[in-house]
Write an enzyme that holds these catalytic residues in place. Sequence first.
Site, mmCIF file in Angstrom:
data_model
loop_
_atom_site.group_PDB
_atom_site.id
_atom_site.type_symbol
_atom_site.label_atom_id
_atom_site.label_comp_id
_atom_site.label_asym_id
_atom_site.label_seq_id
_atom_site.Cartn_x
_atom_site.Cartn_y
_atom_site.Cartn_z
ATOM 1 N N GLY A 54 0.863 -1.178 0.000
ATOM 2 C CA GLY A 54 0.000 0.000 0.000
ATOM 3 C C GLY A 54 0.900 1.228 0.000
ATOM 4 N N ALA A 55 0.648 2.131 -0.938
ATOM 5 C CA ALA A 55 1.584 3.238 -1.174
ATOM 6 C C ALA A 55 1.965 4.013 0.096
ATOM 7 C CB ALA A 55 1.013 4.168 -2.243
ATOM 8 N N ARG A 90 10.039 -1.160 -4.653
ATOM 9 C CA ARG A 90 8.763 -1.145 -5.387
ATOM 10 C C ARG A 90 8.767 0.121 -6.233
ATOM 11 N NH1 ARG A 90 3.851 -3.551 -2.991
ATOM 12 N NH2 ARG A 90 3.282 -3.613 -5.180
ATOM 13 N N GLN A 202 -5.643 -8.807 -2.682
ATOM 14 C CA GLN A 202 -5.681 -7.870 -1.550
ATOM 15 C C GLN A 202 -7.111 -7.536 -1.144
ATOM 16 O OE1 GLN A 202 -3.712 -7.530 -4.222
ATOM 17 N NE2 GLN A 202 -1.847 -6.406 -3.803
ATOM 18 N N ASP A 243 -1.616 4.563 -6.257
ATOM 19 C CA ASP A 243 -0.202 4.456 -5.889
ATOM 20 C C ASP A 243 0.612 5.616 -6.431
ATOM 21 O OD1 ASP A 243 -1.450 1.627 -6.104
ATOM 22 O OD2 ASP A 243 0.230 1.459 -4.707
ATOM 23 N N ASN A 253 -3.181 2.714 -10.265
ATOM 24 C CA ASN A 253 -3.613 1.894 -9.113
ATOM 25 C C ASN A 253 -3.512 0.421 -9.502
ATOM 26 O OD1 ASN A 253 -4.704 1.863 -6.397
ATOM 27 N ND2 ASN A 253 -6.583 1.052 -7.290
ATOM 28 N N LYS A 254 -3.864 -0.425 -8.581
ATOM 29 C CA LYS A 254 -3.753 -1.878 -8.769
ATOM 30 C C LYS A 254 -4.359 -2.313 -10.100
ATOM 31 C CE LYS A 254 -2.066 -4.099 -6.555
ATOM 32 N NZ LYS A 254 -0.623 -4.378 -6.780
#
Length: 362
Positions: A54-55, A90, A202, A243, A253-254
């Site tokens: 998670g950012a 990351r 997630q 993110d 995002n994801k």
Amino acid sequence: MNIDGKAWRTIWLKPDLCSVGVIDQTLLPHQFTTRTLRSCDEAADAISTMVVRGAPLIGVTGAYGLMLALQADPSDAFLAAAFEQLNATRPTAINLRWALERVRAKVQPLPPAERAEAARLEAAAIADEDVAMCNSIGEHGLEILYQLVARRPGARLNVLTHCNAGWLATVDWGTALAPIYKAHRAGVNIHVWVDETRPRNQGASLTAYELGKEGVAHTVIVDNAGGHLMQQGQVDAVIVGTDRTTRRGDVCNKIGTYLKALAAHDNGVPFYVALPSSTIDWTLSDGVAEIPIETRSAQEVTHLQGRGADGAITSVQLSPDGSAGFNPAFDVTPARLVTGLITERGVAAATEAGLQELYGNK
Ligand code: MRU
């Protein structure tokens, strides 16, 4: 937020002031375990293996990672090496670089003997600020939820979310889930459609866990179900995290977020993105062209982790021996598909002008 009646943060400085506690997110929802990080290597490993993810939480872990590095060796050379090591863990979430740069700027001018303590104070400040920002995001997002409730008084409010942008992705409260927690606590009849979020799930594991522990009504759905639910009028709004967001409001995002945004656009469902300003990359405009997308192991696609009948956490293979897998971890949703950006300063239009209105000309 609460786990079985006890309030937790996702990361904390331990009483010895030289080690850091985290929740091991790789074992949730089946086992709640904490881990202690004692070195920069351990912090880097926790980020890259998604013990923490998670950012915003990645950023805070990076900041504490620099503290751990400077406790071992406060020299310029070690600071530079630790910065690079942590920053490489990351590539997509901009909060990591933002937090590392913030700690480095604080400690670099100091004599080496003072650096570790300064890093500790800065990392703690970043963590506390993250909690405050997420709390404000919750308040601003709650106003939007109240407006949606007013459209259909008495009806259950259905919000769809993707991945995990709850408190486990931050230090506390979360981004996309913060307004939902506030609404639930305020007595709003709210229900969350939780995208499972392959490949790491997630949503099914972390978002469902969080919502359950707070008593928020929720249903886990496969990632492909969202469009159908929107067509059936079962989704009042989509709220996701991000993110990295560009200065003109493109949202990374994801993986799979973009498809939800397209479906929401086609069905007239508002699509909101919740973010603290630490997630805005003011140096970038065109998210599709410019944001680096992390590619993770193909094994996350070809295999699945879960709890077996014997209670043990286990991994099973889904695809045939020899089939290749490809695992881009994020995608970019163009700003034109975003109804609004819920920030700690209020709700901005997903445009350069909208963000400038809240943050000035960066
Ligand atoms: O790969 P992860 O689990 O670190 O990714 C996190 C996300 O993409 C979340 O969806 C979230 O929206 C961004 S962090 C609040």
